[in-house]
Design an enzyme around this catalytic site. Sequence first.
Site, PDB file in Angstrom:
ATOM      1  N   HIS A   1     -50.358  45.624 -41.561  1.00  0.00           N
ATOM      2  CA  HIS A   1     -49.982  44.535 -40.664  1.00  0.00           C
ATOM      3  C   HIS A   1     -51.231  44.009 -39.962  1.00  0.00           C
ATOM      4  CE1 HIS A   1     -45.714  45.288 -41.136  1.00  0.00           C
ATOM      5  NE2 HIS A   1     -45.899  46.564 -40.856  1.00  0.00           N
TER       6      HIS A   1
ATOM      7  N   GLU B   1     -43.758  56.448 -40.766  1.00  0.00           N
ATOM      8  CA  GLU B   1     -44.520  56.502 -39.522  1.00  0.00           C
ATOM      9  C   GLU B   1     -44.459  57.864 -38.828  1.00  0.00           C
ATOM     10  OE1 GLU B   1     -43.604  53.204 -36.990  1.00  0.00           O
ATOM     11  OE2 GLU B   1     -43.946  51.746 -38.566  1.00  0.00           O
TER      12      GLU B   1
ATOM     13  N   ASP C   1     -48.422  41.539 -43.671  1.00  0.00           N
ATOM     14  CA  ASP C   1     -48.285  40.197 -43.120  1.00  0.00           C
ATOM     15  C   ASP C   1     -49.530  39.914 -42.290  1.00  0.00           C
ATOM     16  OD1 ASP C   1     -47.709  41.886 -41.005  1.00  0.00           O
ATOM     17  OD2 ASP C   1     -45.621  41.301 -40.847  1.00  0.00           O
TER      18      ASP C   1
ATOM     19  N   ASN D   1     -45.079  56.453 -45.516  1.00  0.00           N
ATOM     20  CA  ASN D   1     -45.450  55.109 -45.109  1.00  0.00           C
ATOM     21  C   ASN D   1     -46.010  55.150 -43.683  1.00  0.00           C
ATOM     22  OD1 ASN D   1     -45.455  52.329 -45.870  1.00  0.00           O
ATOM     23  ND2 ASN D   1     -43.710  51.943 -44.539  1.00  0.00           N
TER      24      ASN D   1
ATOM     25  N   GLU E   1     -46.429  46.692 -46.577  1.00  0.00           N
ATOM     26  CA  GLU E   1     -45.757  45.835 -45.598  1.00  0.00           C
ATOM     27  C   GLU E   1     -46.673  44.729 -45.078  1.00  0.00           C
ATOM     28  OE1 GLU E   1     -43.934  47.953 -42.412  1.00  0.00           O
ATOM     29  OE2 GLU E   1     -43.106  49.522 -43.679  1.00  0.00           O
TER      30      GLU E   1
END
Length: 585
Positions: free
Chosen positions: A477, A398, A510, A441, A508
Site C-alpha cells: 500500500h 497481518e 494501491d 500476508n 494488495e
Amino acid sequence: MRIFNILQRTRQTKGWIHRNAVMGACVALILAGGIGGYMALADSPKYIAANVTLHTSGAIDKNDLLSGQWGYLPGSKQEDGGLLIKPDSFQIVKQDGSGGQANPPVNEYGTHLENATDFTITAQLADVAATGKAAMQLYGQVPIIADEFRVERKSVRVELDGNNLNVNLWDGSKQTAALTQSLPLATPIAKDARLEVTHAAGKIQISVNGQQVTEIDDSGVFADGFVWFGFDATGSSFKISNLDAKGVGAATFKTADSSTLRVQRKDPNGLQSLAAKKRSNFTVGAAMALPPTVSDASYANAAFGGNFGALTTENAMKWQFIEPQQGVFDFKEGDALVQLAKRHDMKVQGHTLVFGEANPAWVRNLPAGQLEAAMTNHIKKTLTHFKGNVYSWDVVNEPFSDDQWDQFRTNIWYNAMGESYISKAFTTAHDADPGALLFMNEYGIEEDGDRWNAFLALVTKLKAGGVPIDGVGFQSHVYQSSDKIDPAVLRKHIQQLAAIGVKSRVSEMDVYSDDGQSVQASQYSAIFQACLDEPGCISWTTWGISDRYDYFIDDDGSIQQGNDFLWNDKMKPTPAFGAVQKLLQ
C-alpha cells in the site's frame, strides 16, 4: 489488509495512513442487447435448477420470481414450498472489534428487476412467528459493504414485528434512514402474511393482507429502474411461499438472473493477456467484491475482459461473513465469486482465515481456552467447502503490530496461543486442502529494517520447522510520499524468500495520486516490473479496480473519494494502467 474499506487507518509508526478502498455496488445499466460482441456469464450457478423468463418488452401481469435464482442469498435455503429465511446474525464489526452493525442479506447474484418503473411486488410469507421479525427490503441501489460498516444506498425496508409494521426508507443522501415509521396492524399476524409493495406516480404504498397500512413518497429510490431483493429474519425463521411481480400500465421491465450481464470478449491488450506472453505462469489479479461485478457492466468488462487472471475475495470469505454464529456457516457469497471466477478462467485468492479483525462477537467473547478449537474448526470447514476451487489462501493476515513493528500483534489468537497460532493455522489449512497454496500476508515488509528482519526470521523459522507455508504476500500500500517502495529492495526481499523455498506475491497494491498521476504511474509500473522479473514472485494484485469504488472516511468523518486505482470513477484507464500495459507490450 482489508478490501474496499471506507476507512482511514492511521499507522502510528512510520506515518502510515492505511486508507482502503470500498468496492461497493453501483447499480449501473446492465447491457441488454444481443450477444453480438459480448459473451454471457455462462450457465446458471450450481444451486439453481431453473431461470426466470427474460421479459424485454410489454407489461408483466404476473411473474413467479421464486423460480429464478436465489441459491446465493445468504441466510436462505431453497426447499419444497418456497425459500426459507433463517435468522443468521450477519453483522459488521468495527476495526477494533466493537459494535456489530446489522448486515441484512441482498440477492445480488440472482433474480432482480430491471427497467422497473411502476410495479407491484407481492410476497406471501408463511410461518411468521408473533415473537419474531420478518423483513423484505427492496433496493434501488444495492448497499456498499466495507469491513467496518455498511453504507445504505437507495432502498425501502418493510418489516413485520409482532403486531406492527416497521418501514424504513433510505434515499441515498446519508447513512441513516430518511424516513422511519412504526405502524400498528389492524389485524394481528396469526401465522401467514401477504406483503404488497406498489410503486406508482412517485409514491410507495405498503399493504399487509390486503389492507393498505401506509403510503410514502418514493424519494427517488427506484429512479434507476432496478429492484434488488433482500429478506432476513430475527428470532425465528419464516418461509416465502410466493413472490410475484406485476407491471402497472405500460411498464416494461425484465427479471433475470445474473447471467444476463454481458462481458466483452477477452482483450488481447488486457494486462493478463499480455502478461501471459511474458511469463505463462504469472498472474495479474485484483481484489473484487460481488455487487459491482454483477451490477455494473463497465466495471465487469474491466474485471473480466482480459485484464485479470485472478480475483481476491473482499469480505465474502472473512470470518464474520461465513461463520456469523458458532458452527453456523454460510458460504453463499464466496460461492458466487468462485462461480464468476470459473466462468472467466480466473484463479481465486481466499482472504482471509485468521486475522485479528473482522471476527464476529461470539469469537471475540470465547474463553481463551476455546479459541484454538474454534480456529481449527473454522479453517477445516472453510477449506473443505472450497477445496479445489480456491487456488491460494491468506491463512494468517497481518501478524505483526501496528505500533512496534518488529513485535507480534497482540490479537485474540496471539493472546490465547502465543506465536504457535500461526503454525497451527497453516498446518490445519494444509491438512484440509493440500492442493491450495498457503500465504502469510503483511504490510510494511517492502522496506529494510526491524519489521522485515523479524518477519523474515519468522518465515525462516516456520519453513525450517516443516510448517507448510508456501508464500508471502507483500501488501504494497502506498498512501503518501513516505510510503513509496524501492523496487530494488522489494526484489531483494523476494530473492531472500526464494532462497528458503518461499514464493512471493504483491497482494494488495494501491497508490496515492496526490503528487500527480505520473508519480502514481511510475510507482505502479516499477513494482509490477520488479515482481514480473523475479521468478519467485508469482502474482501481482491491486487492492481494487476503479476509483468509482474508492472511498474512505476523512478525519472529520466525511466520506471522501480516492484516486488510487488503474481505472478512474468514469471507468476510463488511468496513466498507471497505461504504464503497466506499456511495459508488458
